[in-house]
Design an enzyme around this catalytic site. Structure first.
Site, mmCIF file in Angstrom:
data_model
loop_
_atom_site.group_PDB
_atom_site.id
_atom_site.type_symbol
_atom_site.label_atom_id
_atom_site.label_comp_id
_atom_site.label_asym_id
_atom_site.label_seq_id
_atom_site.Cartn_x
_atom_site.Cartn_y
_atom_site.Cartn_z
ATOM 1 N N GLN A 107 -5.631 -0.246 -3.612
ATOM 2 C CA GLN A 107 -6.172 -1.396 -4.167
ATOM 3 C C GLN A 107 -7.214 -0.963 -5.197
ATOM 4 O O GLN A 107 -7.227 -1.635 -6.304
ATOM 5 C CB GLN A 107 -7.218 -2.162 -2.994
ATOM 6 C CG GLN A 107 -7.856 -3.483 -3.843
ATOM 7 C CD GLN A 107 -8.455 -3.924 -2.654
ATOM 8 O OE1 GLN A 107 -8.210 -4.275 -1.511
ATOM 9 N NE2 GLN A 107 -9.702 -4.900 -3.006
ATOM 10 N N HIS A 133 -5.437 -6.023 3.913
ATOM 11 C CA HIS A 133 -4.384 -5.145 4.221
ATOM 12 C C HIS A 133 -3.722 -5.241 5.514
ATOM 13 O O HIS A 133 -4.304 -4.878 6.426
ATOM 14 C CB HIS A 133 -5.116 -3.637 3.878
ATOM 15 C CG HIS A 133 -5.637 -3.614 2.542
ATOM 16 N ND1 HIS A 133 -5.177 -2.567 1.713
ATOM 17 C CD2 HIS A 133 -6.563 -4.093 1.790
ATOM 18 C CE1 HIS A 133 -5.689 -2.469 0.368
ATOM 19 N NE2 HIS A 133 -6.656 -3.473 0.391
ATOM 20 N N CYS A 153 -2.019 -2.898 6.969
ATOM 21 C CA CYS A 153 -1.905 -1.756 7.581
ATOM 22 C C CYS A 153 -3.269 -1.613 8.478
ATOM 23 O O CYS A 153 -3.298 -1.022 9.316
ATOM 24 C CB CYS A 153 -1.865 -0.428 6.650
ATOM 25 S SG CYS A 153 -3.037 -0.244 5.563
ATOM 26 N N CYS A 189 0.891 -1.258 0.003
ATOM 27 C CA CYS A 189 -0.033 -0.151 0.028
ATOM 28 C C CYS A 189 1.037 1.071 -0.086
ATOM 29 O O CYS A 189 1.765 1.194 0.562
ATOM 30 C CB CYS A 189 -0.847 -0.069 1.205
ATOM 31 S SG CYS A 189 -0.430 0.796 2.754
ATOM 32 N N GLU A 190 0.379 2.139 -0.937
ATOM 33 C CA GLU A 190 1.189 3.339 -0.794
ATOM 34 C C GLU A 190 1.399 4.359 0.216
ATOM 35 O O GLU A 190 2.116 5.176 0.440
ATOM 36 C CB GLU A 190 0.930 4.152 -2.161
ATOM 37 C CG GLU A 190 -0.399 5.083 -2.132
ATOM 38 C CD GLU A 190 -0.887 5.682 -3.673
ATOM 39 O OE1 GLU A 190 0.071 5.071 -4.554
ATOM 40 O OE2 GLU A 190 -1.505 6.190 -3.694
ATOM 41 N N HIS A 191 0.248 4.096 0.996
ATOM 42 C CA HIS A 191 0.145 5.075 2.264
ATOM 43 C C HIS A 191 1.220 4.659 3.308
ATOM 44 O O HIS A 191 1.575 5.424 4.083
ATOM 45 C CB HIS A 191 -1.141 5.018 2.995
ATOM 46 C CG HIS A 191 -2.244 5.657 1.776
ATOM 47 N ND1 HIS A 191 -3.466 4.771 1.472
ATOM 48 C CD2 HIS A 191 -2.003 6.420 0.913
ATOM 49 C CE1 HIS A 191 -3.922 5.600 0.485
ATOM 50 N NE2 HIS A 191 -3.112 6.609 0.082
ATOM 51 N N HIS A 192 1.354 3.223 3.632
ATOM 52 C CA HIS A 192 2.150 2.811 4.794
ATOM 53 C C HIS A 192 3.381 2.016 4.172
ATOM 54 O O HIS A 192 4.049 1.468 4.994
ATOM 55 C CB HIS A 192 1.108 1.818 5.584
ATOM 56 C CG HIS A 192 0.222 2.697 6.095
ATOM 57 N ND1 HIS A 192 -1.057 2.604 5.512
ATOM 58 C CD2 HIS A 192 0.048 3.600 7.106
ATOM 59 C CE1 HIS A 192 -1.996 3.570 6.371
ATOM 60 N NE2 HIS A 192 -1.450 4.001 7.266
#
Ligand code: ZN
Length: 201
Positions: free
Chosen positions: A132, A160, A162, A91-94
């Site tokens: 996603q 996920h 995260c 995931c690009e956030h975490h």
């Protein structure tokens, strides 16, 4: 606190010849309060950087590299479904993994794609920092562009880390996303045939 100073300091450290990514991982270990020189961690920056490079190798390829010459003229005009394609992404956030299964279907319009290419397309886009929703859309659009089918359907079900390891800590929740194009969008029977097939009925 001062990022440029932190970088200058770490580049002057013993790993002068190490790739910059490894230097940054070593620095990250220090920031976490670890001793990067202790036995168990000495090669960790190298391994982390190698692994991260592999998990993001999808940036170096495009769809045509993957598809090559595996597009064939064929008059078959029923639905083609490849279900349960396993995938792992970040995931690009975490930058934590999300993973699960991807189901891809299309209805050809004179051209079909070698079946092994669908999992490879999924790998191409999942080996990038992703959300996603975008992963689902990119797979659908790539297939649309590659063979111009009468319709495309992509469904992804994923867990996920995260969400599971941190934050809300919902271990059992799964996220479903879908992208429908052409007949899969306009014809409810096509869409429900696809959904029935991937649900095993
Ligand atoms: Zn995340």
């Amino acid at each position: 606190m001062d990022a440029p100073d932190v970088l200058a300091h770490s580049i002057a450290a013993p790993a002068l010849l190490a790739p910059r990514g490894e230097v940054l991982v070593r620095r990250l270990l220090e920031q976490l309060g670890e001793d990067p020189q202790r036995e168990g961690l000495v090669n960790t920056p190298h391994r982390v950087w190698e692994s991260l490079s592999q998990l993001t190798s999808g940036y170096d390829q495009d769809v045509m590299d993957v598809i090559g010459d595996a597009v064939f003229s064929e008059s078959y005009n029923e639905m083609v479904v490849v279900r349960d394609i396993e995938f792992y992404s970040l995931c690009e956030h975490h930058m934590l993994p999300f993973f699960g299964t991807c189901h891809v279907a299309y209805i050809p319009d004179g051209r079909i794609l070698g079946l092994s290419k669908l999992p490879r397309m999924v790998d191409l886009f999942s080996h990038r920092l992703q959300v996603q929703e975008r992963l689902t859309t990119q797979i659908a659009e790539a297939l649309e562009e590659a063979i111009g089918p009468r319709g495309v359907g992509v469904v992804i079900e994923a867990s996920h880390l995260c969400m599971m390891m941190r934050g809300v800590e919902k271990q059992s929740s799964r996220t479903t996303t879908s992208a429908m194009r052409g007949l899969f969008q306009t014809d409810p029977r096509t869409r429900s045939e696809f959904l029935n097939l991937i649900n095993g009925s």
